[in-house]
Design a protein around this motif. Structure first.
Motif, short mmCIF file in Angstrom:
data_model
loop_
_atom_site.label_atom_id
_atom_site.label_comp_id
_atom_site.label_asym_id
_atom_site.label_seq_id
_atom_site.Cartn_x
_atom_site.Cartn_y
_atom_site.Cartn_z
N HIS A 252 38.25 44.08 35.81
CA HIS A 252 38.09 43.89 37.31
C HIS A 252 36.35 43.96 37.57
O HIS A 252 35.91 45.01 37.41
CB HIS A 252 38.65 44.61 38.00
N SER A 253 36.03 42.75 38.13
CA SER A 253 34.62 42.93 38.80
C SER A 253 33.80 43.32 37.85
O SER A 253 33.19 43.02 36.86
CB SER A 253 34.65 43.60 40.03
N ASN B 166 38.05 38.49 39.15
CA ASN B 166 37.13 38.53 40.11
C ASN B 166 35.72 39.02 39.50
O ASN B 166 35.07 39.95 40.00
CB ASN B 166 37.50 39.66 41.34
N SER B 167 35.35 38.35 38.66
CA SER B 167 34.01 38.71 37.93
C SER B 167 33.49 37.46 37.07
O SER B 167 33.77 36.33 37.61
CB SER B 167 34.54 39.59 36.63
N THR B 168 32.00 37.55 36.74
CA THR B 168 31.75 36.29 36.34
C THR B 168 30.73 36.60 35.26
O THR B 168 29.98 37.67 35.40
CB THR B 168 30.49 35.97 37.59
N ALA C 44 39.86 34.03 40.20
CA ALA C 44 39.21 34.11 41.28
C ALA C 44 39.90 34.20 42.40
O ALA C 44 41.14 33.65 42.31
CB ALA C 44 38.00 32.98 41.17
N GLY C 45 39.37 34.85 43.66
CA GLY C 45 40.07 34.89 44.88
C GLY C 45 39.45 33.52 45.62
O GLY C 45 38.19 33.41 45.58
N ASP D 294 37.12 34.95 48.10
CA ASP D 294 36.25 36.17 47.50
C ASP D 294 34.62 36.10 48.00
O ASP D 294 33.96 34.96 47.89
CB ASP D 294 36.09 35.88 45.95
N ILE E 233 33.25 30.34 44.47
CA ILE E 233 34.19 29.89 43.60
C ILE E 233 34.00 28.55 43.03
O ILE E 233 34.37 28.23 41.77
CB ILE E 233 35.53 29.77 44.35
N HIS F 201 38.38 39.73 46.90
CA HIS F 201 37.64 40.16 45.65
C HIS F 201 38.64 41.29 45.07
O HIS F 201 38.27 41.68 44.04
CB HIS F 201 36.38 40.88 46.12
N SER G 229 42.00 41.05 43.70
CA SER G 229 43.23 40.40 43.36
C SER G 229 44.11 41.15 42.94
O SER G 229 45.66 40.84 43.14
CB SER G 229 42.94 39.15 42.42
#
Length: 257
Positions: free
Chosen positions: A91-92, A116-118, A208-209, A212, A217, A238, A240
């Motif tokens: 997560h994140s 919820n990360s990138t 993704a949310g 968020d 997104i 963020h 989820s």
């Protein structure tokens, strides 16, 4: 359970047996966010939940906890537990750490789920926000934690999950100030991991949310597609794993059902 890593204790837990999945929490969180999921997840294999440095019960290693340093702490746990290859659900900030781990130890990563990360690095604007956040944490940790965690939910979910949010705040207040600022500084300096993600050939998913506040997104969808990732959108912000608990639970091991 715990190990010593660079003279600091890193805490983790293990449940279940079989194929290993590593769970990595986000910023201002700990491995406790996964507790409700462990009984179900452990039916599908061995689940290792790790408190990242400066979070949960794990100690602070240095002034800056880079994502690579945190990934090496994860590697140390896997070495201690005899894991040669694992799936990652993150997560994140945990996603940033799992991507750093992927870059450092690609042969050890199987399926990858980023929640919820990138894989992108911070923008210049976001780096400035990190700097201001460090100052605020040092000046008033309670105010910073309250503001930061309140801002993670979509507006429509703020009331519905108020108890969960208050619990996150309560637990985050126990984290050392130096651990929080070390993570902020580490996230600020992280590099993009798009190439590592693109080159990874096993199953990879980005969730993704739809609302968020921390992740754009549209850009993330394009990035996910360019890296060959399955891209899934849940309603909400963020968090989820809180806002879409059952959908997330079903998604994690859907290929094994």
């Amino acid at each position: 359970m715990k190990i010593k890593f660079q003279e600091t204790e890193i805490h983790y837990s293990i449940v279940g047996e079989g194929e290993t999945t590593v769970l990595l929490h986000g910023f201002l969180e700990s491995s406790e966010i996964w507790e409700d999921f462990l009984p179900g997840f452990s039916k599908y294999g061995r689940i290792i939940s790790i408190d990242l440095p400066g979070h949960g019960k794990s100690g602070v290693i240095s002034e800056v906890h880079s994502m690579e340093l945190m990934a090496e702490a994860v590697y140390a746990v896997l070495q201690a537990t005899g894991v040669k290859k694992a799936n990652f659900i993150s997560h994140s900030m945990g996603g940033y750490v799992s991507l750093a781990f992927l870059q450092q130890h690609p042969e050890m990563v199987n399926a990858l789920l980023l929640l919820n990360s990138t894989p992108q690095a911070d923008s210049e604007e976001k780096k400035e926000i990190r700097d201001r956040s460090v100052e605020l944490v040092q000046r008033n940790k309670k105010a910073y934690i309250s503001m930061a965690i309140n801002n993670l939910l979509s507006a429509r979910n703020a009331t519905s999950f108020s108890e969960e949010i208050e619990e996150l705040k309560h637990k985050a207040m126990k984290f050392p100030t130096k651990g929080i600022t070390a993570a902020l500084k580490g996230m600020k300096i992280r590099s993009a991991k798009t190439e590592a993600l693109k080159n990874h050939k096993s199953q990879k998913t980005i969730v993704a949310g739809s609302e968020d506040p921390l992740v754009e997104i549209g850009a993330l969808k394009s990035l996910a597609e360019s890296c060959g990732c399955t891209f899934i959108v849940f309603p909400g912000g963020h968090l989820s794993y809180i806002e879409n608990k059952e959908q997330f639970r079903k998604l994690c091991f859907s290929s094994k059902k």
